[in-house]
Design a protein around this motif. Structure first.
Motif, PDB file in Angstrom:
ATOM      1  N   ALA A   1      46.183 -72.705 -40.059  1.00 20.83           N
ATOM      2  CA  ALA A   1      44.956 -73.465 -40.292  1.00 20.83           C
ATOM      3  C   ALA A   1      43.781 -72.868 -39.527  1.00 20.83           C
ATOM      4  N   LEU A   2      43.986 -72.539 -38.258  1.00 22.18           N
ATOM      5  CA  LEU A   2      42.906 -71.977 -37.450  1.00 22.18           C
ATOM      6  C   LEU A   2      42.448 -70.627 -37.994  1.00 22.18           C
ATOM      7  N   SER A   3      43.370 -69.860 -38.550  1.00 18.22           N
ATOM      8  CA  SER A   3      42.978 -68.554 -39.091  1.00 18.22           C
ATOM      9  C   SER A   3      41.970 -68.706 -40.228  1.00 18.22           C
ATOM     10  N   PHE A   4      42.061 -69.803 -40.987  1.00 19.47           N
ATOM     11  CA  PHE A   4      41.105 -70.046 -42.065  1.00 19.47           C
ATOM     12  C   PHE A   4      39.838 -70.727 -41.569  1.00 19.47           C
ATOM     13  N   MET A   5      39.934 -71.494 -40.487  1.00 22.20           N
ATOM     14  CA  MET A   5      38.800 -72.264 -39.998  1.00 22.20           C
ATOM     15  C   MET A   5      37.857 -71.460 -39.109  1.00 22.20           C
ATOM     16  N   LEU A   6      38.393 -70.466 -38.399  1.00 22.59           N
ATOM     17  CA  LEU A   6      37.586 -69.676 -37.471  1.00 22.59           C
ATOM     18  C   LEU A   6      37.023 -68.466 -38.216  1.00 22.59           C
TER      19      LEU A   6
ATOM     20  N   GLN B   1      41.545 -59.478 -32.790  1.00 19.16           N
ATOM     21  CA  GLN B   1      40.424 -60.267 -33.307  1.00 19.16           C
ATOM     22  C   GLN B   1      40.925 -61.209 -34.395  1.00 19.16           C
ATOM     23  N   GLU B   2      41.986 -61.914 -34.097  1.00 22.80           N
ATOM     24  CA  GLU B   2      42.590 -62.825 -35.059  1.00 22.80           C
ATOM     25  C   GLU B   2      43.402 -63.872 -34.317  1.00 22.80           C
ATOM     26  N   VAL B   3      43.934 -64.827 -35.072  1.00 20.23           N
ATOM     27  CA  VAL B   3      44.826 -65.841 -34.502  1.00 20.23           C
ATOM     28  C   VAL B   3      46.242 -65.277 -34.561  1.00 20.23           C
ATOM     29  N   ALA B   4      46.886 -65.186 -33.402  1.00 16.10           N
ATOM     30  CA  ALA B   4      48.224 -64.604 -33.325  1.00 16.10           C
ATOM     31  C   ALA B   4      49.145 -65.523 -32.529  1.00 16.10           C
ATOM     32  N   ILE B   5      50.432 -65.374 -32.776  1.00 17.43           N
ATOM     33  CA  ILE B   5      51.455 -66.083 -32.003  1.00 17.43           C
ATOM     34  C   ILE B   5      52.238 -65.054 -31.194  1.00 17.43           C
TER      35      ILE B   5
ATOM     36  N   ILE C   1      50.230 -52.285 -32.101  1.00 14.15           N
ATOM     37  CA  ILE C   1      50.285 -51.430 -33.281  1.00 14.15           C
ATOM     38  C   ILE C   1      48.962 -51.635 -34.024  1.00 14.15           C
ATOM     39  N   LYS C   2      48.012 -50.789 -33.720  1.00 16.51           N
ATOM     40  CA  LYS C   2      46.631 -51.021 -34.135  1.00 16.51           C
ATOM     41  C   LYS C   2      46.454 -51.081 -35.644  1.00 16.51           C
ATOM     42  N   GLU C   3      47.247 -50.298 -36.377  1.00 14.74           N
ATOM     43  CA  GLU C   3      47.078 -50.288 -37.830  1.00 14.74           C
ATOM     44  C   GLU C   3      47.491 -51.611 -38.470  1.00 14.74           C
ATOM     45  N   ASN C   4      48.178 -52.456 -37.723  1.00 15.28           N
ATOM     46  CA  ASN C   4      48.598 -53.753 -38.254  1.00 15.28           C
ATOM     47  C   ASN C   4      47.620 -54.873 -37.929  1.00 15.28           C
ATOM     48  N   LEU C   5      46.627 -54.596 -37.110  1.00  9.25           N
ATOM     49  CA  LEU C   5      45.691 -55.622 -36.686  1.00  9.25           C
ATOM     50  C   LEU C   5      44.687 -55.944 -37.790  1.00  9.25           C
ATOM     51  N   PHE C   6      44.253 -57.190 -37.823  1.00 12.51           N
ATOM     52  CA  PHE C   6      43.272 -57.636 -38.812  1.00 12.51           C
ATOM     53  C   PHE C   6      41.855 -57.402 -38.299  1.00 12.51           C
ATOM     54  N   ARG C   7      41.007 -56.947 -39.193  1.00  5.77           N
ATOM     55  CA  ARG C   7      39.584 -56.839 -38.911  1.00  5.77           C
ATOM     56  C   ARG C   7      38.822 -57.487 -40.059  1.00  5.77           C
ATOM     57  N   CYS C   8      37.961 -58.426 -39.705  1.00  3.54           N
ATOM     58  CA  CYS C   8      37.173 -59.125 -40.704  1.00  3.54           C
ATOM     59  C   CYS C   8      36.164 -58.158 -41.336  1.00  3.54           C
ATOM     60  N   LYS C   9      36.198 -58.058 -42.682  1.00  2.00           N
ATOM     61  CA  LYS C   9      35.301 -57.151 -43.383  1.00  2.00           C
ATOM     62  C   LYS C   9      33.906 -57.754 -43.569  1.00  2.00           C
ATOM     63  N   MET C  10      33.835 -59.081 -43.439  1.00  2.53           N
ATOM     64  CA  MET C  10      32.544 -59.747 -43.596  1.00  2.53           C
ATOM     65  C   MET C  10      31.720 -59.581 -42.323  1.00  2.53           C
TER      66      MET C  10
ATOM     67  N   LEU D   1      42.189 -63.903 -47.435  1.00  2.00           N
ATOM     68  CA  LEU D   1      41.004 -64.250 -46.654  1.00  2.00           C
ATOM     69  C   LEU D   1      41.064 -63.702 -45.232  1.00  2.00           C
ATOM     70  N   CYS D   2      42.260 -63.729 -44.656  1.00  2.96           N
ATOM     71  CA  CYS D   2      42.411 -63.262 -43.265  1.00  2.96           C
ATOM     72  C   CYS D   2      43.800 -62.672 -43.031  1.00  2.96           C
ATOM     73  N   GLY D   3      44.260 -61.912 -43.997  1.00 13.09           N
ATOM     74  CA  GLY D   3      45.510 -61.198 -43.827  1.00 13.09           C
ATOM     75  C   GLY D   3      46.764 -61.988 -44.137  1.00 13.09           C
ATOM     76  N   GLU D   4      46.618 -63.120 -44.816  1.00 20.16           N
ATOM     77  CA  GLU D   4      47.765 -63.990 -45.093  1.00 20.16           C
ATOM     78  C   GLU D   4      48.579 -63.547 -46.299  1.00 20.16           C
ATOM     79  N   ILE D   5      48.023 -62.632 -47.104  1.00 21.17           N
ATOM     80  CA  ILE D   5      48.688 -62.115 -48.300  1.00 21.17           C
ATOM     81  C   ILE D   5      48.735 -60.597 -48.210  1.00 21.17           C
ATOM     82  N   THR D   6      49.831 -60.014 -48.673  1.00 15.03           N
ATOM     83  CA  THR D   6      49.909 -58.567 -48.768  1.00 15.03           C
ATOM     84  C   THR D   6      49.245 -58.120 -50.055  1.00 15.03           C
ATOM     85  N   ASN D   7      48.230 -57.301 -49.960  1.00 16.58           N
ATOM     86  CA  ASN D   7      47.512 -56.822 -51.144  1.00 16.58           C
ATOM     87  C   ASN D   7      48.352 -55.772 -51.883  1.00 16.58           C
TER      88      ASN D   7
END
Length: 338
Positions: free
Chosen positions: A98-103, A148-152, A193-202, A332-338
């Motif tokens: 939820a926070l990943s979509f809200m932030l 730069q994302e919500v992680a566990i 593992i930097k290539e796995n990290l999310f970066r917001c394109k917006m 929207l924030c890496g929740e789906i594999t393109n």
């Protein structure tokens, strides 16, 4: 310069200690965490603690609590370099999703962790989870946050929050990210593992979108179920069906008819898999074609937790004009594999 991390304690096992007179667990005053864990004073970051006024069991965490957390991060976003949220384990994946979509426009780490045993237990996993999470929450390269994302973070692994699920109530290694690789792992060295990290394109400044709707129903399909019961379900905006394998459902007479009735009532139908690993693929088997015929939405390889919270966030959200299906099918924030 020491980085500043805001620790938000919401509740959960990690903040419990045993009452040796009664033998039961009770929440301790998290304001005294530095006495409980003096190691925190040796960290290379400054830690500031904000506990919930009343610690909550994770089963009591829901949309209102997600909003409280989001608002508090928003209020303090420019004052701190990172955020650590301590949370009960049972619903942590829901909150993280939820926070990943809200932030929106997040450029700082928001790390979530908890534990399987109380922090006061001799064999606890709480201390390692907490200390290493603080490292990740304060990890920077120059002026840029590495995460730069919500992680566990749990049991030596850093995972994308909206890709996780809790798969064990017994083992310390309680979380999995079956459809996305880990973001980092701690051992002798703290690896990313930097290539796995999310970066917001917006290109947008950080802000929060609190929109959450409760007009979602989740239903697990099972062999032999009476599909006619769906006719008795009150109308809702979104029905999420958790089906077999890569998207199949029994081909009993009336299945398509009933699903089409639901769609004709204006309900969006989302399909996710009961399998932990893999995703939905309409048309792979004949018994999945019904979903394409009625205009259902593929949940692809999303977790159930992520699909639920994403649907809650998108329903009637004025910031997402246009077709619900278009936004839901988009990562929207890496929740789906393109």
């Amino acid at each position: 310069m020491k980085r500043k991390v805001l620790l938000i304690y919401t509740g959960g096992t990690i903040g419990m200690e045993k009452d040796y007179e009664t033998g039961s667990l009770r929440a301790f005053d998290f304001g005294n965490i530095f006495e409980k864990m003096p190691e925190m004073k040796l960290m290379e970051c400054k830690v500031f603690v904000h506990p919930f006024a009343k610690p909550l069991d994770s089963s009591d965490m829901g949309p209102e609590e997600w909003k409280i957390i989001a608002r508090y991060i928003h209020k303090n976003y420019h004052e701190y370099d990172g955020f650590l949220i301590l949370h009960g384990t049972d619903t942590m994946s829901y909150t993280a999703s939820a926070l990943s979509f809200m932030l929106k426009g997040l450029k700082k780490p928001v790390i979530m962790t908890g534990s399987q045993l109380p922090i006061g237990d001799l064999r606890t996993d709480a201390k390692e989870n907490l200390l290493t999470s603080l490292y990740y929450a304060s990890l920077y390269e120059g002026d840029e946050a590495v995460i730069q994302e919500v992680a566990i973070y749990f049991e030596y692994k850093l995972l994308r929050g909206n890709r996780t699920l809790k798969y064990s109530a017994e083992y310390f290694d309680a979380y999995a990210s079956p459809n996305y690789p880990i973001l980092g792992q701690s051992g002798v060295h703290l690896n990313i593992i930097k290539e796995n990290l999310f970066r917001c394109k917006m290109q947008e400044d950080f802000h929060i979108d609190e929109h959450i709707s409760g007009d979602v129903l989740f239903w697990r399909i099972f062999p032999g179920m009476n599909f006619n019961h769906f006719r008795d379900i009150p109308k809702m905006k979104v029905l999420i069906l958790q089906v077999f394998g890569s998207g199949t459902i029994f081909s009993s007479e009336g299945t398509q008819e009933i699903l089409q009735e639901i769609r004709n009532n204006g309900t969006e139908i989302i399909v996710v898999s009961q399998c932990i690993s893999g995703g939905i693929s309409f048309g792979k088997y004949e018994n999945s074609n019904v979903f394409a015929k009625i205009g259902a939405i593929s949940g692809k390889d999303m977790t159930a937790e992520s699909a639920i919270t994403k649907a809650m966030h998108l329903i009637d959200n004025p910031r997402y004009p246009g077709k619900f299906s278009d936004y839901f099918s988009k990562s929207l924030c890496g929740e789906i594999t393109n």
